[in-house]
Design an enzyme around this catalytic site. Sequence first.
Site, mmCIF file in Angstrom:
data_model
loop_
_atom_site.group_PDB
_atom_site.id
_atom_site.type_symbol
_atom_site.label_atom_id
_atom_site.label_comp_id
_atom_site.label_asym_id
_atom_site.label_seq_id
_atom_site.Cartn_x
_atom_site.Cartn_y
_atom_site.Cartn_z
ATOM 1 C CG HIS A 136 13.303 31.324 -13.400
ATOM 2 N ND1 HIS A 136 14.447 30.697 -13.807
ATOM 3 C CD2 HIS A 136 13.616 31.954 -12.226
ATOM 4 C CE1 HIS A 136 15.415 30.930 -12.922
ATOM 5 N NE2 HIS A 136 14.932 31.687 -11.954
ATOM 6 N NE ARG A 191 19.521 29.184 -11.418
ATOM 7 C CZ ARG A 191 18.925 30.238 -10.872
ATOM 8 N NH1 ARG A 191 17.694 30.166 -10.436
ATOM 9 N NH2 ARG A 191 19.558 31.400 -10.782
ATOM 10 C CD GLU A 223 14.111 28.272 -16.164
ATOM 11 O OE1 GLU A 223 14.586 29.416 -16.228
ATOM 12 O OE2 GLU A 223 13.933 27.690 -15.094
HETATM 13 P P1 NDP Z 1 21.898 30.118 -0.101
HETATM 14 O O1 NDP Z 1 23.302 29.987 -0.573
HETATM 15 O O2 NDP Z 1 21.605 30.962 1.065
HETATM 16 O O3 NDP Z 1 21.311 28.653 0.196
HETATM 17 C C1 NDP Z 1 21.583 27.532 -0.558
HETATM 18 C C2 NDP Z 1 21.503 26.332 0.386
HETATM 19 O O4 NDP Z 1 21.608 25.141 -0.391
HETATM 20 C C3 NDP Z 1 22.608 26.311 1.413
HETATM 21 O O5 NDP Z 1 22.014 26.176 2.686
HETATM 22 C C4 NDP Z 1 23.418 25.067 1.071
HETATM 23 O O6 NDP Z 1 23.898 24.474 2.262
HETATM 24 C C5 NDP Z 1 22.369 24.206 0.373
HETATM 25 N N1 NDP Z 1 22.905 23.191 -0.521
HETATM 26 C C6 NDP Z 1 23.810 23.338 -1.511
HETATM 27 N N2 NDP Z 1 24.048 22.160 -2.099
HETATM 28 C C7 NDP Z 1 23.273 21.249 -1.468
HETATM 29 C C8 NDP Z 1 23.087 19.846 -1.617
HETATM 30 N N3 NDP Z 1 23.773 19.138 -2.511
HETATM 31 N N4 NDP Z 1 22.203 19.243 -0.800
HETATM 32 C C9 NDP Z 1 21.530 19.927 0.139
HETATM 33 N N5 NDP Z 1 21.671 21.257 0.332
HETATM 34 C C10 NDP Z 1 22.537 21.900 -0.469
HETATM 35 O O7 NDP Z 1 21.088 30.584 -1.373
HETATM 36 P P2 NDP Z 1 19.632 31.253 -1.429
HETATM 37 O O8 NDP Z 1 18.752 30.583 -0.437
HETATM 38 O O9 NDP Z 1 19.743 32.717 -1.438
HETATM 39 O O10 NDP Z 1 19.200 30.792 -2.925
HETATM 40 C C11 NDP Z 1 19.112 29.420 -3.236
HETATM 41 C C12 NDP Z 1 18.894 29.207 -4.707
HETATM 42 O O11 NDP Z 1 17.596 29.603 -5.074
HETATM 43 C C13 NDP Z 1 19.796 30.015 -5.633
HETATM 44 O O12 NDP Z 1 21.060 29.408 -5.795
HETATM 45 C C14 NDP Z 1 19.016 30.052 -6.907
HETATM 46 O O13 NDP Z 1 19.389 28.968 -7.730
HETATM 47 C C15 NDP Z 1 17.586 29.839 -6.458
HETATM 48 N N6 NDP Z 1 16.771 31.024 -6.737
HETATM 49 C C16 NDP Z 1 15.702 30.902 -7.572
HETATM 50 C C17 NDP Z 1 14.921 31.994 -7.867
HETATM 51 C C18 NDP Z 1 13.726 31.865 -8.738
HETATM 52 O O14 NDP Z 1 13.344 32.852 -9.360
HETATM 53 N N7 NDP Z 1 13.092 30.714 -8.805
HETATM 54 C C19 NDP Z 1 15.235 33.324 -7.347
HETATM 55 C C20 NDP Z 1 16.345 33.321 -6.423
HETATM 56 C C21 NDP Z 1 17.080 32.208 -6.167
HETATM 57 P P3 NDP Z 1 25.275 23.611 2.291
HETATM 58 O O15 NDP Z 1 26.295 24.474 1.620
HETATM 59 O O16 NDP Z 1 25.510 23.334 3.735
HETATM 60 O O17 NDP Z 1 24.979 22.370 1.520
#
Ligand code: NDP
Length: 313
Positions: A276, A229, A258
């Site tokens: 995006h 994001r 955006e």
């Molecule tokens: P997941 O929930 O599977 O993965 C998110 C990961 O981020 C988790 O492993 C979490 O681990 C980690 N995380 C959260 N906060 C932090 C932090 N402060 N520091 C380090 N790691 C962190 O989600 P997805 O992989 O399915 O999707 C991830 C993101 O991708 C979505 O939330 C969305 O915003 C974005 N996205 C973008 C798209 C695009 O079109 N560009 C399309 C789809 C998704 P932990 O909780 O252990 O920290």
Amino acid sequence: MKKKVLQLAGLPAPLMSALQEAYEVVEYSTLSDRDFSGMAGEFEVVLTNGEGVVTREQIAALPALKLIAVFGVGYDGVDVQAARDHQVKVSHTPDVLTEDVADLALGLMLATSRQIPAAQTFIEKGKWSQGSFPWTRKVSGAALGIVGLGRIGQAVAQRAQAFDMSIAYCNRSPLQDVAYRYQPDVVALAKECDFLLVCAPGTASNRHLINRDVLDALGCDGILINVGRGSVVDEQALIAALDAGTLGGAGLDVFSDEPRVPAALQNRPNVVLTPHMASATWATRQAMSQLVLDNVAAFFNGSPLVSPVPESR
Ligand code: NDP
């Protein structure tokens, strides 16, 4: 009689058609305040997209609301705490888009480091006859740091292994079942890697997680890739680092405001921008649409949601 559902943000036309067949879809933006208050008590389901905002006030204004169905995996625009407080569940569309987003992340890594768009412009502007394109940076064998090793991060890591990249990651807590090196500190991760990939969610606490210190640590040979994001990266700090030449480059699919993309990020050979679109392939958008339909149908049938967000499980 068809159930009324409230549409708060834009959805793809094929999904809209399928929804309209089964439900009476009322578009919020077309309602006057009076119309809205007249029917607010009839909506059990709200539909929105991954960038859509659903506030505590909106949730409170819909007394019958039971489900917020998000078209997208990111649901940072939904006030999930308010939803919980009002016993409203939230569903999203994980997994079906993971591969596409990982593919685009890889594409951005390659396009940014090898300057593919700039190389095309080089040909189109007739510069090839005056000399060769400048040498670029190697991807294979480089060090990749992943901020957010979730579904998408792991799919990128899997692809990066085919490029013989060394992989480390930063999550808030280490994963038990992966072999990649865990680095809890983002600045240290940035210092150790050539490519820093952001695929963490855009929660309030992740705002500007990638700040000036992280960009400085990534350094003048380092490349930032963001498919998570826009809010996770301090965009002004990013522009300053690119201006100063203290960052090697950036490949960005997401932005702070955006669809506005700062002019200062555009027309740079070492910056590749996409609007995006990481999950926007026909196959995946159809699968995401189906998941929205399945969640809404499950709700109306009294069945468990197919893909509730973790806070709604
Ligand atoms: P997941 O929930 O599977 O993965 C998110 C990961 O981020 C988790 O492993 C979490 O681990 C980690 N995380 C959260 N906060 C932090 C932090 N402060 N520091 C380090 N790691 C962190 O989600 P997805 O992989 O399915 O999707 C991830 C993101 O991708 C979505 O939330 C969305 O915003 C974005 N996205 C973008 C798209 C695009 O079109 N560009 C399309 C789809 C998704 P932990 O909780 O252990 O920290």
